[in-house]
Motif scaffolding. Structure first.
Motif, mmCIF file in Angstrom:
data_model
loop_
_atom_site.group_PDB
_atom_site.id
_atom_site.type_symbol
_atom_site.label_atom_id
_atom_site.label_comp_id
_atom_site.label_asym_id
_atom_site.label_seq_id
_atom_site.Cartn_x
_atom_site.Cartn_y
_atom_site.Cartn_z
ATOM 1 N N ASN A 117 9.568 -9.995 77.510
ATOM 2 C CA ASN A 117 9.708 -8.891 78.455
ATOM 3 C C ASN A 117 8.863 -7.730 77.937
ATOM 4 O OD1 ASN A 117 10.537 -6.632 79.953
ATOM 5 N ND2 ASN A 117 12.633 -7.385 80.156
ATOM 6 N N LEU A 118 7.847 -7.347 78.685
ATOM 7 C CA LEU A 118 6.925 -6.313 78.235
ATOM 8 C C LEU A 118 7.526 -4.918 78.281
ATOM 9 C CD1 LEU A 118 3.674 -7.666 79.918
ATOM 10 C CD2 LEU A 118 4.289 -7.788 77.500
ATOM 11 N N ASP A 119 8.660 -4.764 78.940
ATOM 12 C CA ASP A 119 9.301 -3.457 79.014
ATOM 13 C C ASP A 119 10.209 -3.174 77.821
ATOM 14 O OD1 ASP A 119 8.154 -2.610 81.436
ATOM 15 O OD2 ASP A 119 9.591 -3.788 82.580
ATOM 16 N N ASN A 120 10.845 -4.240 77.273
ATOM 17 C CA ASN A 120 11.781 -3.992 76.167
ATOM 18 C C ASN A 120 11.485 -4.805 74.914
ATOM 19 O OD1 ASN A 120 12.707 -6.593 76.779
ATOM 20 N ND2 ASN A 120 14.453 -5.858 77.981
ATOM 21 N N GLY A 121 10.480 -5.683 74.954
ATOM 22 C CA GLY A 121 10.103 -6.446 73.774
ATOM 23 C C GLY A 121 10.952 -7.667 73.485
ATOM 24 N N LYS A 122 11.987 -7.916 74.281
ATOM 25 C CA LYS A 122 12.829 -9.094 74.041
ATOM 26 C C LYS A 122 12.071 -10.362 74.418
ATOM 27 C CE LYS A 122 17.212 -6.695 74.919
ATOM 28 N NZ LYS A 122 18.436 -6.643 75.751
ATOM 29 N N SER A 123 12.321 -11.445 73.680
ATOM 30 C CA SER A 123 11.635 -12.700 73.966
ATOM 31 C C SER A 123 12.584 -13.879 73.802
ATOM 32 C CB SER A 123 10.408 -12.871 73.064
ATOM 33 O OG SER A 123 10.793 -13.064 71.717
ATOM 34 N N VAL A 124 12.266 -14.957 74.532
ATOM 35 C CA VAL A 124 13.017 -16.205 74.449
ATOM 36 C C VAL A 124 12.018 -17.353 74.505
ATOM 37 C CG1 VAL A 124 15.103 -15.280 75.534
ATOM 38 C CG2 VAL A 124 13.332 -16.340 76.953
ATOM 39 N N ILE A 125 12.460 -18.521 74.060
ATOM 40 C CA ILE A 125 11.664 -19.739 74.200
ATOM 41 C C ILE A 125 12.339 -20.605 75.253
ATOM 42 C CG2 ILE A 125 10.825 -21.831 73.074
ATOM 43 C CD1 ILE A 125 10.722 -20.301 70.464
ATOM 44 N N LEU A 142 16.634 -11.796 78.486
ATOM 45 C CA LEU A 142 15.474 -10.904 78.549
ATOM 46 C C LEU A 142 15.806 -9.554 79.186
ATOM 47 C CD1 LEU A 142 12.598 -13.350 79.574
ATOM 48 C CD2 LEU A 142 12.952 -12.259 77.358
ATOM 49 N N GLY A 143 16.982 -9.449 79.799
ATOM 50 C CA GLY A 143 17.382 -8.187 80.380
ATOM 51 C C GLY A 143 16.781 -7.896 81.736
ATOM 52 N N ILE A 144 16.552 -8.941 82.562
ATOM 53 C CA ILE A 144 15.974 -8.702 83.888
ATOM 54 C C ILE A 144 16.906 -9.108 85.028
ATOM 55 C CG2 ILE A 144 13.649 -9.046 82.961
ATOM 56 C CD1 ILE A 144 13.548 -11.683 84.519
ATOM 57 N N LEU A 145 18.151 -9.436 84.722
ATOM 58 C CA LEU A 145 19.080 -9.856 85.780
ATOM 59 C C LEU A 145 19.312 -8.749 86.797
ATOM 60 C CD1 LEU A 145 21.923 -11.931 84.073
ATOM 61 C CD2 LEU A 145 20.117 -12.748 85.595
ATOM 62 N N GLY A 146 19.547 -7.542 86.313
ATOM 63 C CA GLY A 146 19.891 -6.456 87.209
ATOM 64 C C GLY A 146 18.800 -6.128 88.208
ATOM 65 N N LYS A 147 17.559 -6.037 87.746
ATOM 66 C CA LYS A 147 16.445 -5.707 88.626
ATOM 67 C C LYS A 147 15.991 -6.919 89.432
ATOM 68 C CE LYS A 147 13.098 -3.178 87.188
ATOM 69 N NZ LYS A 147 11.961 -2.667 86.389
ATOM 70 N N GLY A 148 16.234 -8.110 88.903
ATOM 71 C CA GLY A 148 15.809 -9.324 89.593
ATOM 72 C C GLY A 148 14.441 -9.805 89.199
ATOM 73 N N THR A 149 13.597 -8.911 88.692
ATOM 74 C CA THR A 149 12.263 -9.268 88.236
ATOM 75 C C THR A 149 11.935 -8.483 86.974
ATOM 76 O OG1 THR A 149 11.220 -7.560 89.605
ATOM 77 C CG2 THR A 149 11.392 -9.775 90.565
ATOM 78 N N GLY A 150 10.914 -8.916 86.276
ATOM 79 C CA GLY A 150 10.454 -8.199 85.090
ATOM 80 C C GLY A 150 9.015 -8.542 84.797
ATOM 81 N N LEU A 151 8.318 -7.614 84.149
ATOM 82 C CA LEU A 151 6.937 -7.853 83.724
ATOM 83 C C LEU A 151 6.974 -8.576 82.381
ATOM 84 C CD1 LEU A 151 5.326 -4.398 84.585
ATOM 85 C CD2 LEU A 151 5.523 -6.442 86.004
ATOM 86 N N VAL A 152 6.369 -9.749 82.316
ATOM 87 C CA VAL A 152 6.471 -10.585 81.126
ATOM 88 C C VAL A 152 5.112 -11.109 80.688
ATOM 89 C CG1 VAL A 152 8.801 -11.326 81.778
ATOM 90 C CG2 VAL A 152 6.822 -12.746 82.397
ATOM 91 N N GLU A 153 5.080 -11.563 79.458
ATOM 92 C CA GLU A 153 3.951 -12.334 78.951
ATOM 93 C C GLU A 153 4.451 -13.730 78.628
ATOM 94 O OE1 GLU A 153 0.500 -10.964 76.322
ATOM 95 O OE2 GLU A 153 1.872 -11.898 74.886
#
Length: 288
Positions: A137-145, A170-181
């Motif tokens: 997640n490019l907004d908060n730095g959290k990552s998963v595999i 990743l912390g994107i449930l609330g918004k529904g989307t997130g900017l990721v790499e």
């Protein structure tokens, strides 16, 4: 590294390091599948009750055979043809992640495995199945595999569809989307890295830890076209101005697979929702 061929005078999408670039295509979302008959729910959602997925472990990359049915040379969804990549090596891209949940829970994925929204998995339109990738997640730095074992998301401007558990981590449930790499992991290299002994770095006492540099938030752009000739890019730019596009319009130059391209982009845009609205506006005016 780019992962899609950028043909002259067609929409193309090499990603710049500090920007999320969206191709202006209009498709139907993975979470609104064409045939609702096989699903008990018409609309997708999370679990009916609160579920703590903070302890769900990452997927463990491992070498395994490709899915027999999940890797056709190409396939068509809603009239658009997608070409499956022959290799995932070196794939790295930025874009918008969405997620899917209870509507698809327990149903067969494109690879043949049942979808489990409580495990670390994901859907992608072109990567070989299965593949493993680190999603950040490019907004908060959290990552998963995650293990990529499904096809989708077939929605405008989406790169990857995450499982409920992965989206929660990743912390994107609330918004529904997130900017990721998204960066594909080579299972063999991952195994070698895990086998190396950990090296503990010593640090003198009474020395404050260095602060990590603050990352620049990514910018969001809508890429409407990429052309081998600047004249064609300028004509599209003029057409967009006539369409009363109020956001800034840019023509940027880049090289993609040894080919010089002129890319027409709109932005930066304030949100994913604004990019979706702009895509629909362009489509209504015949600019797809």
């Amino acid at each position: 590294m780019p992962t899609t061929k950028a043909a002259p005078d067609t929409p193309a999408g090499r990603q710049w390091p500090a920007a999320i670039v969206l191709l202006a295509t209009v498709l139907t979302a993975c979470t609104t599948a064409q045939n609702h008959g096989r699903y008990a729910r018409a609309q997708d959602s999370g679990p009916d009750r609160a579920v703590d997925v903070s302890g769900v472990p990452d997927a463990v990359p491992r070498e395994e055979p490709r899915s027999r049915y999940g890797n056709p040379a190409s396939y068509v969804v809603n009239g658009k043809r997608y070409y499956t990549l022959s290799s995932a090596r070196g794939y790295r891209e930025r874009g918008i992640a969405s997620w899917y949940g209870s509507k698809f829970h327990g149903h067969r994925t494109s690879s043949g495995e049942p979808y489990d929204m409580y495990r670390m998995s994901a859907a992608h339109k072109t990567l070989p199945l299965p593949s493993y990738a680190r999603v950040t997640n490019l907004d908060n730095g959290k990552s998963v595999i995650v293990k990529i074992n499904d096809r989708g998301p077939f929605h405008e401007n989406r790169l990857i569809d995450l499982s409920y558990a992965a989206a929660a981590r990743l912390g994107i449930l609330g918004k529904g989307t997130g900017l990721v790499e998204l960066e594909v992991i080579d299972p063999a290299e991952y195994r070698r890295q895990q086998a190396r002994p950990a090296v503990m770095a010593s640090r003198p006492k009474h020395t404050a830890a260095a602060k990590a540099p603050t990352a620049t938030p990514p910018s969001l752009y809508l890429q409407v076209g990429a052309f081998s000739k600047r004249d064609n890019a300028e004509r599209l730019q003029a057409r967009l101005r006539k369409a009363a596009i109020r956001q800034p319009l840019h023509i940027s130059e880049a090289w993609s697979r040894d080919r010089h391209l002129y890319r027409v982009r709109i932005g930066p845009l304030p949100s994913v929702e604004s990019a979706d609205r702009l895509t629909r506006l362009l489509t209504d005016q015949g600019i797809a």
